[in-house]
Design a protein around this motif. Structure first.
Motif, PDB file in Angstrom:
ATOM      1  N   MET A   1       0.852  -1.170   0.000  1.00 37.37           N
ATOM      2  CA  MET A   1       0.000   0.000   0.000  1.00 37.37           C
ATOM      3  C   MET A   1       0.903   1.240   0.000  1.00 37.37           C
ATOM      4  N   ARG A   2       0.638   2.129  -0.927  1.00 39.63           N
ATOM      5  CA  ARG A   2       1.466   3.339  -1.019  1.00 39.63           C
ATOM      6  C   ARG A   2       1.254   4.243   0.196  1.00 39.63           C
ATOM      7  N   ASP A   3       2.256   5.065   0.447  1.00 40.15           N
ATOM      8  CA  ASP A   3       2.284   5.910   1.630  1.00 40.15           C
ATOM      9  C   ASP A   3       1.071   6.839   1.718  1.00 40.15           C
ATOM     10  N   ALA A   4       0.688   7.431   0.608  1.00 41.95           N
ATOM     11  CA  ALA A   4      -0.452   8.364   0.620  1.00 41.95           C
ATOM     12  C   ALA A   4      -1.734   7.659   1.049  1.00 41.95           C
ATOM     13  N   LEU A   5      -1.929   6.430   0.610  1.00 41.80           N
ATOM     14  CA  LEU A   5      -3.120   5.673   0.997  1.00 41.80           C
ATOM     15  C   LEU A   5      -3.061   5.281   2.463  1.00 41.80           C
ATOM     16  N   ARG A   6      -1.901   4.862   2.945  1.00 36.81           N
ATOM     17  CA  ARG A   6      -1.759   4.518   4.369  1.00 36.81           C
ATOM     18  C   ARG A   6      -2.114   5.709   5.250  1.00 36.81           C
ATOM     19  N   VAL A  24     -17.058   1.866  15.740  1.00 34.84           N
ATOM     20  CA  VAL A  24     -17.532   2.250  14.415  1.00 34.84           C
ATOM     21  C   VAL A  24     -16.927   1.346  13.336  1.00 34.84           C
ATOM     22  N   GLY A  25     -17.767   0.977  12.389  1.00 36.78           N
ATOM     23  CA  GLY A  25     -17.319   0.167  11.268  1.00 36.78           C
ATOM     24  C   GLY A  25     -17.231   1.007  10.015  1.00 36.78           C
ATOM     25  N   LEU A  26     -16.440   0.527   9.068  1.00 37.31           N
ATOM     26  CA  LEU A  26     -16.329   1.201   7.784  1.00 37.31           C
ATOM     27  C   LEU A  26     -15.936   0.198   6.712  1.00 37.31           C
ATOM     28  N   SER A  27     -16.097   0.619   5.469  1.00 41.37           N
ATOM     29  CA  SER A  27     -15.641  -0.177   4.336  1.00 41.37           C
ATOM     30  C   SER A  27     -14.519   0.594   3.654  1.00 41.37           C
ATOM     31  N   PHE A  28     -13.865  -0.020   2.680  1.00 47.20           N
ATOM     32  CA  PHE A  28     -12.774   0.677   2.019  1.00 47.20           C
ATOM     33  C   PHE A  28     -13.275   1.881   1.225  1.00 47.20           C
ATOM     34  N   TYR A  29     -14.558   1.926   0.936  1.00 48.78           N
ATOM     35  CA  TYR A  29     -15.120   3.096   0.256  1.00 48.78           C
ATOM     36  C   TYR A  29     -15.050   4.343   1.133  1.00 48.78           C
ATOM     37  N   ASN A  36     -15.709   8.953  -8.005  1.00 51.48           N
ATOM     38  CA  ASN A  36     -14.500   8.151  -8.153  1.00 51.48           C
ATOM     39  C   ASN A  36     -13.476   8.918  -8.984  1.00 51.48           C
ATOM     40  N   ASP A  37     -12.708   9.770  -8.295  1.00 55.84           N
ATOM     41  CA  ASP A  37     -11.740  10.600  -8.990  1.00 55.84           C
ATOM     42  C   ASP A  37     -10.340   9.999  -9.045  1.00 55.84           C
ATOM     43  N   ASN A  38     -10.146   8.841  -8.407  1.00 54.08           N
ATOM     44  CA  ASN A  38      -8.836   8.189  -8.443  1.00 54.08           C
ATOM     45  C   ASN A  38      -9.039   6.678  -8.480  1.00 54.08           C
ATOM     46  N   PRO A  39      -9.431   6.133  -9.636  1.00 56.36           N
ATOM     47  CA  PRO A  39      -9.735   4.703  -9.710  1.00 56.36           C
ATOM     48  C   PRO A  39      -8.546   3.803  -9.383  1.00 56.36           C
ATOM     49  N   GLU A  40      -7.333   4.242  -9.692  1.00 56.68           N
ATOM     50  CA  GLU A  40      -6.157   3.431  -9.392  1.00 56.68           C
ATOM     51  C   GLU A  40      -5.987   3.251  -7.884  1.00 56.68           C
ATOM     52  N   LEU A  41      -6.148   4.329  -7.139  1.00 58.23           N
ATOM     53  CA  LEU A  41      -6.024   4.264  -5.681  1.00 58.23           C
ATOM     54  C   LEU A  41      -7.174   3.463  -5.071  1.00 58.23           C
ATOM     55  N   LEU A  42      -8.375   3.632  -5.615  1.00 58.34           N
ATOM     56  CA  LEU A  42      -9.520   2.858  -5.155  1.00 58.34           C
ATOM     57  C   LEU A  42      -9.277   1.363  -5.342  1.00 58.34           C
ATOM     58  N   MET A  43      -8.744   0.988  -6.488  1.00 60.89           N
ATOM     59  CA  MET A  43      -8.465  -0.427  -6.749  1.00 60.89           C
ATOM     60  C   MET A  43      -7.354  -0.946  -5.837  1.00 60.89           C
ATOM     61  N   GLU A  44      -6.395  -0.110  -5.529  1.00 63.52           N
ATOM     62  CA  GLU A  44      -5.336  -0.512  -4.598  1.00 63.52           C
ATOM     63  C   GLU A  44      -5.922  -0.792  -3.218  1.00 63.52           C
ATOM     64  N   ALA A  45      -6.825   0.077  -2.764  1.00 60.94           N
ATOM     65  CA  ALA A  45      -7.479  -0.132  -1.472  1.00 60.94           C
ATOM     66  C   ALA A  45      -8.332  -1.395  -1.494  1.00 60.94           C
ATOM     67  N   ALA A  46      -9.062  -1.599  -2.583  1.00 59.95           N
ATOM     68  CA  ALA A  46      -9.906  -2.794  -2.706  1.00 59.95           C
ATOM     69  C   ALA A  46      -9.060  -4.055  -2.712  1.00 59.95           C
ATOM     70  N   GLU A  47      -7.962  -4.048  -3.421  1.00 61.90           N
ATOM     71  CA  GLU A  47      -7.045  -5.195  -3.487  1.00 61.90           C
ATOM     72  C   GLU A  47      -6.522  -5.526  -2.082  1.00 61.90           C
ATOM     73  N   GLU A  52      -5.974  -9.260  -0.431  1.00 65.29           N
ATOM     74  CA  GLU A  52      -4.825  -9.472   0.434  1.00 65.29           C
ATOM     75  C   GLU A  52      -5.228  -9.910   1.840  1.00 65.29           C
ATOM     76  N   HIS A  53      -6.282  -9.303   2.388  1.00 67.85           N
ATOM     77  CA  HIS A  53      -6.652  -9.572   3.781  1.00 67.85           C
ATOM     78  C   HIS A  53      -7.991 -10.273   3.951  1.00 67.85           C
ATOM     79  N   GLU A  54      -8.751 -10.431   2.865  1.00 70.84           N
ATOM     80  CA  GLU A  54     -10.039 -11.136   2.886  1.00 70.84           C
ATOM     81  C   GLU A  54     -10.957 -10.608   4.002  1.00 70.84           C
TER      82      GLU A  54
END
Length: 80
Positions: A1-6, A24-29, A36-47, A52-54
């Protein structure tokens, strides 16, 4: 996970915990605007979240924050 996302994950978790408490609960969204202005970062978070962590769709913010911080600690230890 890239630094900006962390950093964003930790900041959002801190914000949600401060507003709604440690249960409180949350999802990666939660880390993205409705537009969705950054699909690459969204996909990285989803991955990271799904493949990776199921993780379930909703997880406690405290758990996600700890997972990201632990990964940072492990990375720092491996660098030494």
């Amino acid at each position: 996970m890239r630094d900006a996302l962390r950093k964003k994950v930790i900041a959002v978790c801190d914000e949600k915990i401060a507003k709604k408490g440690p249960g409180v609960g949350l999802s990666f969204y939660a880390f993205f605007a409705n537009k969705n202005d950054n699909p690459e970062l969204l996909m990285e978070a989803a991955e990271w979240w799904i493949r990776e962590h199921e993780l379930d769709h909703f997880e406690k913010a405290t758990k996600i924050k700890e997972m990201v911080q632990q990964a940072d600690r492990n990375r720092a230890a491996a660098d030494h």
